[in-house]
Design an enzyme around this catalytic site. Structure first.
Site, PDB file in Angstrom:
ATOM      1  CB  SER A   1      -4.706   9.121  16.076  1.00 43.66           C
ATOM      2  OG  SER A   1      -5.276   9.442  14.843  1.00 43.66           O
TER       3      SER A   1
ATOM      4  NE  ARG B   1       0.675   5.660   9.610  1.00 44.56           N
ATOM      5  CZ  ARG B   1       0.352   5.388  10.849  1.00 44.56           C
ATOM      6  NH1 ARG B   1       0.254   6.368  11.732  1.00 44.56           N
ATOM      7  NH2 ARG B   1       0.136   4.154  11.242  1.00 44.56           N
TER       8      ARG B   1
ATOM      9  CE  LYS C   1      -6.201   2.231  16.721  1.00 46.64           C
ATOM     10  NZ  LYS C   1      -6.311   3.140  15.557  1.00 46.64           N
TER      11      LYS C   1
ATOM     12  CG  HIS D   1      -6.350  10.208   9.473  1.00 45.61           C
ATOM     13  ND1 HIS D   1      -6.270  10.457  10.825  1.00 45.61           N
ATOM     14  CD2 HIS D   1      -6.258   8.861   9.334  1.00 45.61           C
ATOM     15  CE1 HIS D   1      -6.146   9.306  11.476  1.00 45.61           C
ATOM     16  NE2 HIS D   1      -6.125   8.323  10.596  1.00 45.61           N
TER      17      HIS D   1
HETATM   18  O1  PNS Z   1      -8.166   3.996  12.291  1.00 50.24           O
HETATM   19  P1  PNS Z   1      -8.122   2.508  12.556  1.00 50.24           P
HETATM   20  O2  PNS Z   1      -8.344   2.240  14.021  1.00 50.24           O
HETATM   21  O3  PNS Z   1      -6.883   1.840  12.027  1.00 50.24           O
HETATM   22  O4  PNS Z   1      -9.379   1.872  11.747  1.00 50.24           O
HETATM   23  C1  PNS Z   1      -9.637   0.486  11.812  1.00 50.24           C
HETATM   24  C2  PNS Z   1     -11.103   0.220  11.451  1.00 50.24           C
HETATM   25  C3  PNS Z   1     -12.017   0.997  12.397  1.00 50.24           C
HETATM   26  C4  PNS Z   1     -11.368   0.646  10.017  1.00 50.24           C
HETATM   27  C5  PNS Z   1     -11.329  -1.329  11.589  1.00 50.24           C
HETATM   28  O5  PNS Z   1     -11.087  -1.712  12.912  1.00 50.24           O
HETATM   29  C6  PNS Z   1     -12.752  -1.725  11.193  1.00 50.24           C
HETATM   30  O6  PNS Z   1     -13.034  -1.900  10.033  1.00 50.24           O
HETATM   31  N1  PNS Z   1     -13.656  -1.815  12.198  1.00 50.24           N
HETATM   32  C7  PNS Z   1     -15.051  -2.189  11.967  1.00 50.24           C
HETATM   33  C8  PNS Z   1     -15.310  -3.638  12.423  1.00 50.24           C
HETATM   34  C9  PNS Z   1     -14.822  -4.605  11.375  1.00 50.24           C
HETATM   35  O7  PNS Z   1     -15.320  -4.659  10.265  1.00 50.24           O
HETATM   36  N2  PNS Z   1     -13.819  -5.427  11.751  1.00 50.24           N
HETATM   37  C10 PNS Z   1     -13.265  -6.406  10.849  1.00 50.24           C
HETATM   38  C11 PNS Z   1     -12.076  -5.893  10.079  1.00 50.24           C
HETATM   39  S1  PNS Z   1     -10.722  -5.602  11.168  1.00 50.24           S
END
Ligand code: PNS
Length: 176
Positions: free
Chosen positions: A129, A92, A40, A16
């Site tokens: 992570s 990645r 998650k 990150h």
């Molecule tokens: O680090 P991650 O868990 O891969 O990040 C994913 C994240 C948090 C960016 C994604 O889940 C997100 O955008 N969450 C906010 C809710 C949302 O907009 N969901 C629709 C797109 S998946």
């Protein structure tokens, strides 16, 4: 042009940090935003406040990076940003691409939000992570894989395990 780097950051890794460093060179300002990942839910090691604290410490040296959090849709968050702001996501390996492509297309469809992908350096291609959390839960050394702020927080979280493992290693060294 400004960018938003969203993620769970549980905790932020060197991968990150690599993506963030590259983004901070490209964009005028980058906001690292802790968001909810429904996949998650309830599986976080660090609380939201802890993740924000770690992020603030790990990014303090960037003059054009700030830390934020948002509990809703990423596209709603993007709508509140300066016009033209983009989402930054790190890649990645090819395995990340399919999932990221789907989200990028969905975010464009539901909120006209543009996503820019930044490739992390290959040395971080194996770092996530979740792997870092697993190694730390057994008292393993993660200092290369995460910034100092994450390493200290992981150590504090698993203080008993780290102390036990260090005592065992010391006893083995003394006995050999
Ligand atoms: O680090 P991650 O868990 O891969 O990040 C994913 C994240 C948090 C960016 C994604 O889940 C997100 O955008 N969450 C906010 C809710 C949302 O907009 N969901 C629709 C797109 S998946």
């Amino acid at each position: 042009m400004n960018a938003v780097f969203p993620g769970s950051f549980d905790p932020i890794t060197s991968g990150h940090m690599d993506v963030l460093t590259r983004a901070a060179r490209i964009f005028d300002h980058v906001t690292v935003t802790v968001m909810h990942n429904a996949r998650k839910q309830g599986r976080h090691l660090f609380t939201l406040d802890e993740r924000l604290e770690i992020l603030r410490e790990a990014t303090a040296h960037f003059p054009n990076v700030s830390v934020d959090t948002f509990g809703g849709l990423l596209v709603d968050y993007m709508a509140r940003q300066e016009t033209g702001s983009v989402i930054v996501r790190g890649l990645r390996a090819v395995s990340d691409y399919e999932y990221e492509l789907q989200i990028a297309h969905l975010n464009r469809q539901i909120g006209d939000a543009e996503t820019v992908f930044i490739m992390a350096a290959t040395r971080w291609s194996f770092v996530s992570s979740s792997m870092v959390r697993e190694i730390a839960s057994y008292g393993g050394n993660v200092s290369e894989m995460v910034p100092r702020a994450s390493a200290s927080a992981l150590r504090r979280k698993h203080a008993d395990v780290y102390e036990e493992r260090e005592a065992e290693l010391q006893a083995e060294t003394a006995g050999s």
